[in-house]
Scaffold this motif. Structure first.
Motif, PDB file in Angstrom:
ATOM      1  N   UNK A  19       0.847  -1.202   0.000  1.00 13.39           N
ATOM      2  CA  UNK A  19       0.000   0.000   0.000  1.00 13.39           C
ATOM      3  C   UNK A  19       0.878   1.247   0.000  1.00 13.39           C
ATOM      4  N   UNK A  20       2.085   1.114  -0.529  1.00 16.79           N
ATOM      5  CA  UNK A  20       3.026   2.235  -0.568  1.00 16.79           C
ATOM      6  C   UNK A  20       2.794   3.121  -1.771  1.00 16.79           C
ATOM      7  N   UNK A  21       2.093   2.599  -2.772  1.00 19.17           N
ATOM      8  CA  UNK A  21       1.727   3.382  -3.955  1.00 19.17           C
ATOM      9  C   UNK A  21       0.555   2.675  -4.625  1.00 19.17           C
ATOM     10  N   UNK A  22      -0.156   3.365  -5.500  1.00 16.68           N
ATOM     11  CA  UNK A  22      -1.284   2.714  -6.169  1.00 16.68           C
ATOM     12  C   UNK A  22      -0.826   1.439  -6.890  1.00 16.68           C
ATOM     13  N   UNK A  23      -1.680   0.442  -6.885  1.00 22.19           N
ATOM     14  CA  UNK A  23      -1.270  -0.867  -7.400  1.00 22.19           C
ATOM     15  C   UNK A  23      -0.841  -0.802  -8.865  1.00 22.19           C
ATOM     16  N   UNK A  24      -1.463   0.077  -9.625  1.00 24.84           N
ATOM     17  CA  UNK A  24      -1.093   0.161 -11.045  1.00 24.84           C
ATOM     18  C   UNK A  24       0.317   0.695 -11.251  1.00 24.84           C
ATOM     19  N   UNK A  25       0.842   1.349 -10.234  1.00 22.65           N
ATOM     20  CA  UNK A  25       2.183   1.929 -10.361  1.00 22.65           C
ATOM     21  C   UNK A  25       3.257   1.026  -9.767  1.00 22.65           C
ATOM     22  N   UNK A  26       2.847  -0.077  -9.192  1.00 26.55           N
ATOM     23  CA  UNK A  26       3.843  -0.937  -8.543  1.00 26.55           C
ATOM     24  C   UNK A  26       4.646  -1.696  -9.603  1.00 26.55           C
ATOM     25  N   UNK A  27       5.955  -1.666  -9.424  1.00 21.82           N
ATOM     26  CA  UNK A  27       6.865  -2.219 -10.428  1.00 21.82           C
ATOM     27  C   UNK A  27       7.420  -3.585 -10.036  1.00 21.82           C
ATOM     28  N   UNK A  28       7.605  -3.759  -8.731  1.00 19.43           N
ATOM     29  CA  UNK A  28       8.246  -4.994  -8.271  1.00 19.43           C
ATOM     30  C   UNK A  28       7.437  -5.632  -7.152  1.00 19.43           C
ATOM     31  N   UNK A  29       7.544  -6.943  -7.075  1.00 21.97           N
ATOM     32  CA  UNK A  29       6.923  -7.670  -5.967  1.00 21.97           C
ATOM     33  C   UNK A  29       7.647  -7.273  -4.688  1.00 21.97           C
ATOM     34  N   UNK A  30       6.855  -6.851  -3.709  1.00 18.96           N
ATOM     35  CA  UNK A  30       7.458  -6.313  -2.489  1.00 18.96           C
ATOM     36  C   UNK A  30       6.566  -6.635  -1.302  1.00 18.96           C
ATOM     37  N   UNK A  31       7.165  -6.653  -0.115  1.00 17.25           N
ATOM     38  CA  UNK A  31       6.383  -6.836   1.104  1.00 17.25           C
ATOM     39  C   UNK A  31       6.004  -8.286   1.360  1.00 17.25           C
ATOM     40  N   UNK A  32       5.051  -8.454   2.248  1.00 18.66           N
ATOM     41  CA  UNK A  32       4.564  -9.765   2.670  1.00 18.66           C
ATOM     42  C   UNK A  32       4.084 -10.555   1.446  1.00 18.66           C
ATOM     43  N   UNK A  33       4.683 -11.711   1.241  1.00 16.02           N
ATOM     44  CA  UNK A  33       4.479 -12.414  -0.027  1.00 16.02           C
ATOM     45  C   UNK A  33       3.043 -12.898  -0.221  1.00 16.02           C
ATOM     46  N   UNK A  34       2.415 -13.402   0.833  1.00 16.52           N
ATOM     47  CA  UNK A  34       1.049 -13.908   0.677  1.00 16.52           C
ATOM     48  C   UNK A  34       0.101 -12.763   0.318  1.00 16.52           C
ATOM     49  N   UNK A  35       0.233 -11.645   1.022  1.00 21.84           N
ATOM     50  CA  UNK A  35      -0.616 -10.493   0.710  1.00 21.84           C
ATOM     51  C   UNK A  35      -0.430 -10.076  -0.742  1.00 21.84           C
ATOM     52  N   UNK A  36       0.828 -10.085  -1.180  1.00 18.59           N
ATOM     53  CA  UNK A  36       1.124  -9.654  -2.549  1.00 18.59           C
ATOM     54  C   UNK A  36       0.389 -10.533  -3.558  1.00 18.59           C
ATOM     55  N   UNK A  37       0.552 -11.832  -3.465  1.00 18.47           N
ATOM     56  CA  UNK A  37      -0.040 -12.686  -4.500  1.00 18.47           C
ATOM     57  C   UNK A  37      -1.561 -12.739  -4.397  1.00 18.47           C
ATOM     58  N   UNK A  38      -2.097 -12.593  -3.216  1.00 14.78           N
ATOM     59  CA  UNK A  38      -3.561 -12.499  -3.118  1.00 14.78           C
ATOM     60  C   UNK A  38      -4.032 -11.227  -3.829  1.00 14.78           C
ATOM     61  N   UNK A  39      -3.286 -10.170  -3.670  1.00 11.47           N
ATOM     62  CA  UNK A  39      -3.669  -8.924  -4.341  1.00 11.47           C
ATOM     63  C   UNK A  39      -3.527  -9.036  -5.853  1.00 11.47           C
ATOM     64  N   UNK A  40      -2.419  -9.622  -6.292  1.00  8.77           N
ATOM     65  CA  UNK A  40      -2.229  -9.757  -7.743  1.00  8.77           C
ATOM     66  C   UNK A  40      -3.341 -10.619  -8.345  1.00  8.77           C
ATOM     67  N   UNK A  41      -3.770 -11.634  -7.588  1.00  9.71           N
ATOM     68  CA  UNK A  41      -4.851 -12.505  -8.058  1.00  9.71           C
ATOM     69  C   UNK A  41      -6.108 -11.669  -8.309  1.00  9.71           C
ATOM     70  N   UNK A  42      -6.440 -10.823  -7.352  1.00 12.44           N
ATOM     71  CA  UNK A  42      -7.630  -9.977  -7.521  1.00 12.44           C
ATOM     72  C   UNK A  42      -7.448  -8.987  -8.668  1.00 12.44           C
ATOM     73  N   UNK A  43      -6.226  -8.477  -8.813  1.00  8.47           N
ATOM     74  CA  UNK A  43      -5.961  -7.556  -9.922  1.00  8.47           C
ATOM     75  C   UNK A  43      -6.204  -8.251 -11.263  1.00  8.47           C
ATOM     76  N   UNK A  44      -5.728  -9.494 -11.367  1.00 12.09           N
ATOM     77  CA  UNK A  44      -5.929 -10.236 -12.618  1.00 12.09           C
ATOM     78  C   UNK A  44      -7.410 -10.545 -12.826  1.00 12.09           C
ATOM     79  N   UNK A  45      -8.105 -10.885 -11.749  1.00  9.86           N
ATOM     80  CA  UNK A  45      -9.555 -11.099 -11.846  1.00  9.86           C
ATOM     81  C   UNK A  45     -10.249  -9.864 -12.404  1.00  9.86           C
TER      82      UNK A  45
END
Lengths: 676, 676
Positions: free
Chosen positions: B259-285
């Motif tokens: 939550x350090x910047x809007x998701x569309x601007x995020x360039x690299x996988x960062x932070x807590x890994x489970x949170x990240x991939x759950x978020x990316x999953x929703x983004x792809x959905x």
């Protein structure tokens, strides 16, 4: 030296009797004297721009009633000043300096002004928690701080002959001696951070007052006994710690404090590394002064475990930053080690105490390893930047980006809030004369090859020896009998030239004693000459001993093996499997990115490659190692692939580890893969 | 499936339309059904001896007013039950079980009983902090818990057709939808732990209610916008966190929460890994359902960074246990990695969503890598012990004795207080049918070679395909058209035998569609047959596509390259420089002490050594790799010496990584030094 258990024990010489004149070490000694001591004085006064404040002087001014304000810094902030004064004391012994002495005297007055009527001194408790004195020995470093005061006072007394600081120290020690001990009404306490014990031995040595030795002995013997004083104290205050306010702790780790069992029963080096070696130092002191074979056996056991199973090749200790601690046998990871500069300094303290007990090369080998590699690595060439952690491997991006490596710094830092290491380096290097020689009445042991003049009573005469040494770059060292006289007649500091003039003269007196020169374990081909003629002295316990009637002008020289060599690790040391480190003389070498490119992990060294000593473009006085190595270049487009890396020849350059990080920041590695 | 942005999108089949019959995977599927689900029910009820209590059922009973007591466990303890119900839902879809369904129905009634009138469900807040609802989204996983309730409810609805749990979920979602959103009077909040977003998409897919999709979209788009909702909330409560009571935090790390910047601007996988991939999953959905090219681009960018620069060879992610998080590009240490089982499960979620958007082999390759290596490694052969951390290298003594490695367990654990991984493994493996195929109306993609029968509407007909596969041990897989009928007429579960009888019969119907078989990137020599005759289908984006008029009995077979192979890392991946890993088919191999002796670090593998597949004495169904290696034996009497180690030939044995740690505890290593 009063009440020594063994008259044969070899003790260090008085600092005023050892005058260092050495092309390698003068640089450090002068750096301490002309840069570090003045710089640290500025730091103690919070006058170093962009560095964390020390608060130390200000705390004393507040405690002495000269200034209003709140206490700043850690519980043990006072020790920054004490260690500085200790360094000043050593420096003044070798190099009188009226201006510096005046500044120091004023600082001592500040300490005296902060001393309470009952002898107590500690600005944290005086200013911030006056009612809490001696209630949390586990966490608050109260005796630790007292120990550093005492060490500073003894050094200042020896360096200047002045009693003022020593009196402050005695009053503080008397206060503690009254409060703590085995008698009814006394507390059976000892500090969470050992230090007072070794300081009390020094105070005993300086004053002859046996109460101080007995108090040190009491604290050492009481440590880890059941019921555990520190645990009971912690339970009494509700299982809380000022290090984590508000939290109730589930448990308290006594092994961290080496208080998990009585010291005589401890088998392995464990817990916080600095505390451990400070404690072992005091144990060895007590073994000597009390002639205690049981304590000596414990010291030897702990020494053996530490140096044979838990020490890095640069003579550093502490495999983890969690608790700045030892972990377990053969666990010596290269990229997450702590290897605190202070811990290697404590290791040197311990090594010298063991040398006093038994002059064996293994102690001096470790002392030399830690001194030439870790202690000097702790300080930058400018004297104003310091490493606390001495890593064996650095990837700067990981130090920034991987939280498990945040403690591993790629560049030396200015000054830390917890500034233990900088003044520790200063006090060690300014007392270097304490580590070169030990002697008893008929033998002088040379442990380190550092150009110097040393005067001591040997064979009933006052003998001055002049040592010249090419180390660490060249392997020749020689000892010349510069003067012999009645005890007390010669050996004044700085008389080398004068005495040299009478060399070989017909009037030269004679003295019969043993000169014992250490044969470093790294020297595989060592030869000796006596007055220029080859000689083969007896070598026992790592020392070449020559006993004769020495005359002025006699020269005993040693030639050490300076072939660069490969070092391999014990097969249980997993982190170094398949890897090799390089040494030449006492110096461990390292590979830096600035010479070899990144990633260093891609480099390897074929076993057959010759190691060539070469000069450096960077500093004219040093010797680099150059060799034919290999760089692996793998796939660049995918993270994992079936494409094997290709091997390309590359010239590799290694620099003495102690000098790493003084150029452009980048990767560094001591160990390199070795290929067949 | 309502409102799909692209009719060409290929979606997973209904779980009741995929019937797994596979000699390798049946073991896992049955383990989940017959052991794991019952065992976890015991754990949820705190009936597993010597394991940490779950508290989950008890918390619900207290919240529902059936029992007196205090809340136990973490804020998100409810999710243990939700994930279990999700697994039960999947299991019932493939394997109806009246007894299990009865138990689950009762648990659902418990949840319904704990639901408040306004739709809110969360036993922590209801029992322990009734006034604090929705005030600490950063720390308290409130929406995360809601998300797992919704996922459980959707799965249970699909598996049983029952509406009860889905109604609970809708009422909770409606409550959140009322409270949070862009409208006046609503909070612009989103959770510190992503999960609700992907769950809301599932709820939308199950119900067709677009509000849920829009709420997911709002939360994804709002995340990391300024002013930062989570930061503002933290400041409002005085910069404190219930994770460290009493301490005022200096800062809060928004990158940990993505939550350090809007998701569309995020360039690299960062932070807590489970949170990240759950978020990316929703983004792809959301990219799929909203046809959003910008979100798709962000997903591809993050996918690429994560899988090409921050993923371990076993398909695991999270280089550090500090925050269970990503670190930075090419920082993939083998002995301190986190590589949480849950994170690889989330990676599989994300991979499948990417496959839905664009059927490309790279996504399925990663999905397969994570599934065959990390997810199944997470669970022991007995179904009752779990790894959270999936290390690449284990030295059991270091896991015990080095605090930086305490998270690295050498043996799987019974049940954790934070029991995220066990039910996550259960829900993934019980829904395996969702990952084998995706399809649209004219193409069926086979992503994984897992024996199964799948029914789907293709080319206007209801087509049943029967897959047989020898993976992971043998490389042959074949697809037979088992039945073709009018839409809705065939494809009942378990009809393979029946349909097989009419194979090739004159009455066979025909259907024109494309069968797209994935060609794994690891298969360097792949061949195909159509009805036994060699054929060379077009291979694009990693899929071999054959479009034709298919008839019952037609067989399209693929033969994969099962030669054991060596895997090398990118040259920037320092931890693996000079090292090699082994794979065969989809399986990554590892060396264990029990086969090879300790220390494993002393072993190396010459590049020319052949890798020989051999059977195992331990389990008859598996393939080991055997090879001629070398053991270095160094000095045993000193820590460092000049004595080079000697190389001794030794036969080495590697076991599939996923099966490590199922025998005698000992060392393990995936990567081994390679010698020329």
């Amino acid at each position: 030296m009063p009440n020594l258990a063994s008259a044969r024990a070899a003790l260090p010489l008085d600092l005023r009797s050892v005058h260092i004149q050495d092309s390698y070490w003068n640089r450090y000694v002068e750096l301490i004297r002309t840069t570090v001591i003045p710089y640290q004085w500025e730091a103690l006064n919070d006058r170093v721009p962009d560095a964390e404040p020390s608060h130390a002087i200000r705390n004393f001014r507040i405690a002495a009633g000269l200034e209003e304000g709140e206490f700043g810094g850690f519980f043990f902030q006072d020790t920054d000043l004490y260690k500085w004064l200790e360094a000043v004391g050593y420096s003044l012994a070798g190099h009188p300096d009226a201006d510096l002495e005046k500044v120091a005297d004023e600082a001592i007055e500040l300490i005296a002004g902060a001393q309470l009527d009952d002898g107590y001194v500690n600005t944290y408790f005086t200013v911030a928690k006056p009612g809490d004195r001696w209630t949390n020995l586990l966490d608050c470093h109260e005796m630790y701080s007292a120990g550093h005061l005492i060490e500073g006072a003894v050094a200042y007394y020896h360096g200047t002959g002045k009693m003022r600081f020593l009196d402050v120290a005695r009053r503080l020690a008397d206060h503690i001696d009254e409060r703590f001990g085995p008698n009814p009404g006394q507390l059976r306490g000892y500090d969470g951070h050992q230090e007072l014990e070794l300081a009390l031995v020094k105070l005993y040595e300086a004053t002859g007052e046996r109460r101080y030795l007995e108090l040190a002995s009491f604290q050492i013997e009481e440590r880890g006994q059941e019921p555990n004083y520190l645990v009971a104290e912690w339970e009494k205050r509700g299982r809380v710690s000022p290090w984590n306010p508000g939290a109730v702790q589930k448990s308290v780790n006594m092994a961290y404090h080496q208080a998990h069992k009585p010291v005589r029963e401890q088998e392995v080096a464990i817990g916080h590394a600095v505390r451990a070696v400070y404690m072992y130092t005091a144990m060895a002191d007590l073994a000597l002064h009390k002639g205690d074979a049981g304590l000596l056996a414990a010291c030897k056991r702990l020494w053996s475990n530490m140096t044979n199973k838990q020490m890095y090749v640069n003579g550093s200790i502490g495999s983890t930053h969690h608790g700045e601690a030892f972990t377990f046998d053969y666990d010596l990871p290269n990229d997450t080690n702590y290897s605190e500069t202070c811990a290697s300094i404590g290791l040197i303290f311990f090594a010298r105490r063991m040398l006093q007990l038994e002059p064996k090369g293994e102690y001096a080998d470790v002392m030399e390893r830690a001194l030439y590699n870790t202690v000097t690595a702790g300080i930058a060439g400018d004297g104003k930047h310091y490493f606390y952690v001495n890593p064996m491997e650095v990837w700067p991006a990981a130090s920034e980006g991987n939280p498990g490596k945040h403690h591993v710094k790629a560049v030396r830092q200015k000054w830390y809030g917890c500034a233990c290491c900088p003044p520790n380096v200063a006090r060690l290097l300014s007392s270097l004369g304490h580590y070169i020689y030990t002697a008893n009445e008929d033998t002088l042991y040379a442990h380190l090859y550092i150009g110097s003049e040393a005067t001591h009573s040997l064979g009933g005469k006052q003998v001055t020896l002049s040592q010249k040494s090419g180390l660490p770059w060249a392997g020749e060292a020689g000892f010349t009998v510069a003067a012999i006289g009645a005890v007390g007649t010669v050996g004044a500091v700085g008389t080398v030239g004068t005495v040299g003039a009478v060399q070989g003269g017909a009037d030269a007196e004679a003295a019969t004693f043993t000169l014992a020169l250490r044969v470093p374990s790294w020297s595989k081909a060592t030869s000796f000459t006596l007055n220029g003629q080859p000689v083969q002295p007896e070598v026992t316990d790592g020392y070449a001993r020559l006993t004769r009637e020495w005359r002025v002008g006699d020269t005993f020289a040693i030639s050490l093996d300076m072939e660069p060599r490969r070092v391999y690790s014990h097969s249980q040391l997993r982190a170094n499997a398949g890897r090799v480190a390089l040494q030449r003389g006492p110096l461990v070498y390292a590979f830096e990115e600035t010479d070899n490119g990144a990633p260093l992990a891609a480099l390897s060294l074929p076993r057959a490659s010759a190691l060539r000593p070469v000069p450096s473009d960077w500093r004219s006085d040093i010797v680099l190692l150059e060799m034919d190595g290999i760089r692996l270049s793998g796939a660049e487009d995918s993270l994992y692939s079936g494409e094997p890396p290709t091997a390309t020849p590359q010239k590799l350059v290694a620099i003495p580890y102690t000098l790493w990080g003084n150029r452009k920041p980048g990767e560094m590695s001591v160990w390199i893969r070795e290929t067949p």
